[in-house]
Design a protein around this motif. Structure first.
Motif, PDB file in Angstrom:
ATOM      1  N   PHE A 280       0.707  -1.283   0.150  1.00  0.00           N
ATOM      2  CA  PHE A 280      -0.092  -0.221   0.092  1.00  0.00           C
ATOM      3  C   PHE A 280       0.978   1.283   0.142  1.00  0.00           C
ATOM      4  O   PHE A 280       0.571   2.191  -0.791  1.00  0.00           O
ATOM      5  N   TRP A 281       2.040   1.477   0.992  1.00  0.00           N
ATOM      6  CA  TRP A 281       2.867   2.459   0.986  1.00  0.00           C
ATOM      7  C   TRP A 281       3.816   2.477  -0.116  1.00  0.00           C
ATOM      8  O   TRP A 281       4.186   3.558  -0.421  1.00  0.00           O
ATOM      9  N   PRO A 286       4.639   7.459  -3.025  1.00  0.00           N
ATOM     10  CA  PRO A 286       4.466   8.260  -4.022  1.00  0.00           C
ATOM     11  C   PRO A 286       3.519   9.008  -4.289  1.00  0.00           C
ATOM     12  O   PRO A 286       3.446  10.326  -5.010  1.00  0.00           O
ATOM     13  N   GLU A 287       2.189   8.668  -3.947  1.00  0.00           N
ATOM     14  CA  GLU A 287       0.956   9.321  -4.238  1.00  0.00           C
ATOM     15  C   GLU A 287       0.775  10.642  -3.737  1.00  0.00           C
ATOM     16  O   GLU A 287       0.360  11.383  -4.415  1.00  0.00           O
ATOM     17  N   VAL A 288       1.384  10.827  -2.535  1.00  0.00           N
ATOM     18  CA  VAL A 288       1.323  12.224  -2.138  1.00  0.00           C
ATOM     19  C   VAL A 288       2.135  13.144  -2.682  1.00  0.00           C
ATOM     20  O   VAL A 288       1.835  14.338  -2.787  1.00  0.00           O
ATOM     21  N   HIS A 335       6.300   4.902   6.824  1.00  0.00           N
ATOM     22  CA  HIS A 335       4.670   4.911   7.351  1.00  0.00           C
ATOM     23  C   HIS A 335       4.412   3.749   8.475  1.00  0.00           C
ATOM     24  O   HIS A 335       3.269   3.706   9.012  1.00  0.00           O
ATOM     25  N   PHE A 336       5.417   2.838   8.420  1.00  0.00           N
ATOM     26  CA  PHE A 336       5.325   1.645   9.325  1.00  0.00           C
ATOM     27  C   PHE A 336       6.725   1.416  10.150  1.00  0.00           C
ATOM     28  O   PHE A 336       7.203   0.382  10.317  1.00  0.00           O
ATOM     29  N   PHE A 337       7.131   2.554  10.651  1.00  0.00           N
ATOM     30  CA  PHE A 337       8.645   2.567  11.471  1.00  0.00           C
ATOM     31  C   PHE A 337       8.166   1.694  12.615  1.00  0.00           C
ATOM     32  O   PHE A 337       9.130   0.796  13.105  1.00  0.00           O
ATOM     33  N   THR A 338       6.819   1.492  13.259  1.00  0.00           N
ATOM     34  CA  THR A 338       6.826   0.952  14.497  1.00  0.00           C
ATOM     35  C   THR A 338       6.539  -0.805  14.193  1.00  0.00           C
ATOM     36  O   THR A 338       6.112  -1.318  15.266  1.00  0.00           O
TER      37      THR A 338
END
Lengths: 656, 114
Positions: A280-281, A286-288, A335-338
């Protein structure tokens, strides 16, 4: 029979959900009746079909994108206001948890995919062919298909609210929450199908404009003589082509999980839900940039025009655009460092994320240096551009804070993040698109939008923006998480949330002013008779407003950057006007109803998949195949505009 | 369709430019992509290899699919005008490998409770 009717009403029309659904039903019904009645009364059905629904003209397609984007901004904004109303005070019962989930999901999905995307496509369509001296895009028929796929994708998502139920797993739709086991309503299917259908259109638009820009520039316009908006579109297209397939794959796999029963993202059968998030990311980041880079292009045009100076550091602007489009592929894991991938992965993506700030910073300084010692005219496009700079700089700075992986464990999914991305997306994309809309409006419609009402809109929206989102940074630090539908009074979040809600309503008032401004200006707006109302620099301003459907009677030969400005400086503007002996027959594509029909068929197929009505789904897809086959055997799809007609149009415009 | 307007004046119209392709190339390409897909499925479903080498083999098979697409369906070797496609291919190569290899790298943490 009444029983069957009742069951239908409860299952699909959700009549037990309460007054909000009923009001929406009534409003939709009244609006539809109103539209149908108006069209019938004024006998406009044929006109609608001939001039708009079947058009392959890039300018008209652009206008339809623009209208759709503004409508979607209204819907998404109304969702936002509903959420802010619910959060205005602790322990509110305005919305229940389930409705709140649905509303934040549709708000995010609509604003990114059905507001920002069509808004940038509107400007792509309206501006790019005119800026590069082309008569249309490379594939006009495909362009119409792109629009109708977007349109019916958007319709599919929007209809979910009153037919079957809205998606409620967030605009990111993470499994396992979005899997069948936790979310078995049709809402999630609506989300998947709507995005999939409009995504096909987006990829096609990316290809279309990449080819248009690379292959259809006027003679003499080398790449380094292209206007910066066109460069920004090129950069965005590169990202669209490489990023959107990742979304297609992610959505398709999740759809297989939900419809066929595979286990790509269910952990029990050896699937991996984090893989969806990863895919998804790969698209999502890139989408943003896809949506913000065209806004950068708008600012470059607006700043140069209204400071009456050529853009400072053109080459570095181009380099920045291209490096943003490449680096944007190497940042997605932030977006998913955690997630727990470990220090080495997080370090790489943290550093890459901070690196994107460098080209962006270069651009900001270039805009400032362009304004420096320029004679700035404070028109509406320029106002929004100037408001963009501080807003985006703060948003960028908080972005770099989020990019610090260890610190992100504190900020992750808090209101700090919410404030950050609204600041870059509103401050960057919305401000940019509004600036672009004001700037090119006279080119589209032949009149300017009213300055006075526009200023009211500007101040309401800007002040509202800061009042709404600055408190959210603080709320994030105070521990408020995103997507909470309510909070207890003793957390001490009440005051800041209340202030934030006031800001949201101020922005809403700003939007109403924009609507009023458009309606007022249709009647009273200053007419643009010159074709060059802003004293512009690029080729589109050498044409009359609105532009004749073949754009250029004679394709100009470009010799410099900002060619129209050069001609004006040297007093050679007559050279670009067509001479009767130069006018050749112009080769144009014919209108076609098939792109519209294809959109309808995709919609039917989508609806079939949403409710697992397999017969409907197969029929819809078969219809799509038939339209494609018919297209393959169509040979008579082009015509010539004869020189007499062109001469007639041009002399009526006073250009011959 | 692709090139109306000025670009079309340089050659005899879009239809004429593509007439010399027979069906042969497409059939070969189609069979090649089917075979490559079949091999990938057979390897993944039948547990014929260990995880690491399997991932690598699948990557290579995926790469070959791209080559088949480019040469048999998209005719990358037959362009006129500036060689934009070689830049595009290079960029595509970078992105493809970045996405595929880095996804493996990112996802290679122990997400399942053993």
């Amino acid at each position: 029979m009444p029983d069957a009717l009742r069951q239908f009403a409860d299952t699909y029309l959700m009549w037990q959900e309460g007054p909000m659904i009923w009001i929406s039903d009534v409003l939709i019904l009244l609006t539809s009746i109103g539209i149908v009645a108006t069209l019938t009364y004024f006998k406009k059905w044929k006109w609608l079909w001939r001039e708009w629904l079947t058009t392959v003209d890039h300018k008209k397609i652009g206008i339809m994108y623009l209208i759709a984007a503004l409508l979607m901004m209204f819907r998404g904004g109304a969702d936002g206001l509903l959420m802010r109303t619910q959060l205005a005070a602790p322990g509110m019962h305005f919305l229940d948890a389930e409705h709140y989930d649905q509303i934040f999901t549709t708000h995010g999905t609509i604003m990114i995919l059905f507001m920002a995307m069509p808004f940038i496509f509107a400007l792509f369509n309206i501006v790019v062919p005119l800026q590069i001296g082309a008569r249309d895009v490379a594939f006009p028929y495909l362009n119409a298909i792109s629009f109708w796929l977007f349109f019916f994708g958007a319709l599919l998502l929007n209809i979910s609210f009153v037919f079957g139920g809205s998606p409620d797993a967030g605009w990111t739709s993470y499994p396992p929450l979005s899997e069948l086991g936790f979310d078995n309503g049709p809402g999630e299917n609506f989300y998947l199908l709507a995005l999939q259908i409009s995504g096909i259109g987006s990829i096609a638009t990316g290809i279309n404009f990449l080819v248009t820009i690379l292959r259809m520039r006027a003679p003499g316009m080398t790449l380094m003589k292209m206007p910066l908006f066109t460069w920004s579109v090129l950069s965005a297209c590169i990202m669209i082509i490489f990023a959107f397939p990742a979304l297609t794959v992610a959505l398709a796999l999740l759809m297989l999980d939900r419809i066929v029963g595979t286990h790509f993202f269910t952990i029990l059968q050896g699937g991996n839900p984090m893989m969806f998030i990863n895919l998804f990311w790969i698209w999502g980041h890139p989408e943003v940039y896809i949506v913000v880079v065209p806004a950068f292009g708008v600012f470059s045009e607006v700043v140069a025009t209204f400071a009456r100076k050529r853009i400072f550091g053109y080459t570095s602007m181009v380099a920045a655009l291209l490096s943003i489009s490449v680096i944007s592929y190497f940042v997605w894991a932030h977006h998913f460092f955690t997630m727990g991938a470990g220090a080495d992965v997080n370090t790489f993506f943290a550093v890459a994320t901070m690196a994107v700030g460098i080209p962006t910073g270069v651009k900001v300084f270039n805009w400032l240096f362009t304004m420096y010692r320029g004679r700035i005219r404070m028109t509406l496009p320029m106002l929004w551009t100037i408001a963009f700079v501080p807003c985006f700089v703060i948003g960028g700075a908080t972005g770099v804070m989020l990019a610090v992986a260890p610190a992100d464990y504190q900020y992750h999914n808090s209101y700090f993040l919410i404030a950050h991305f609204h600041q870059v997306l509103i401050g960057g994309v919305v401000f940019g698109m509004l600036a672009g809309m004001y700037y090119w409006w006279p080119k589209m419609f032949g009149f300017k939008l009213d300055e006075r009402l526009g200023r009211w809109a500007f101040w309401f929206f800007n002040i509202g923006f800061y009042v709404c989102f600055m408190p959210q940074y603080a709320l994030g630090f105070m521990g408020m998480q995103r997507r909470m539908y309510t909070y207890p009074a003793d957390m001490g979040w009440g005051t800041l949330n209340f202030v934030s809600t006031i800001g949201a309503y101020l922005m809403g008032i700003g939007f109403i002013f924009i609507v009023a401004q458009v309606l007022y200006s249709i009647k009273y707006g200053e007419r643009d008779l010159t074709g060059d109302p802003w004293d512009g620099r690029t080729l589109e301003w050498s044409l009359p407003s609105p532009v004749p459907h073949y754009n250029f009677a004679v394709i100009p030969t470009v010799t410099s950057r900002d060619y129209w400005w050069t001609l004006k400086e040297e007093g050679r503007t007559d050279e670009i006007k067509p001479k009767p002996e130069d006018i050749q027959p112009i080769h144009m594509p014919k209108n076609s109803g098939r792109p519209f029909l294809m959109g309808v068929l995709f919609f039917v197929a989508g609806l079939g998949f949403v409710f697992n009505w397999h017969v409907l789904a197969v029929l819809g897809l078969l219809g799509v195949v038939v339209t494609m086959l018919r297209r393959s055997f169509e040979y008579d799809d082009e015509y010539y505009i004869q020189p007499e007609e062109i001469q007639h149009v041009e002399s009526a415009l006073g250009r011959l | 369709m692709a090139a109306h307007g000025h670009a079309e004046q340089h050659h005899g119209g879009p239809v004429a430019a593509h007439e010399h392709h027979g069906a042969g190339k497409y059939i070969v390409g189609y069979i090649a992509s089917l075979v490559l897909t079949a091999i990938a499925f057979w390897l993944a479903l039948g547990h014929h290899m260990a995880g690491g080498p399997l991932a690598l083999t699948l990557l290579i098979l995926g790469g070959l699919q791209i080559v088949v697409q480019l040469f048999f369906f998209m005719h990358v070797t037959e362009g006129d005008g500036p060689p934009f496609h070689s830049v595009g291919l290079l960029l595509g190569l970078i992105f493809t490998f970045a996405i595929a290899l880095m996804s493996i790298w990112i996802m290679s943490f122990h997400y399942q409770v053993q």
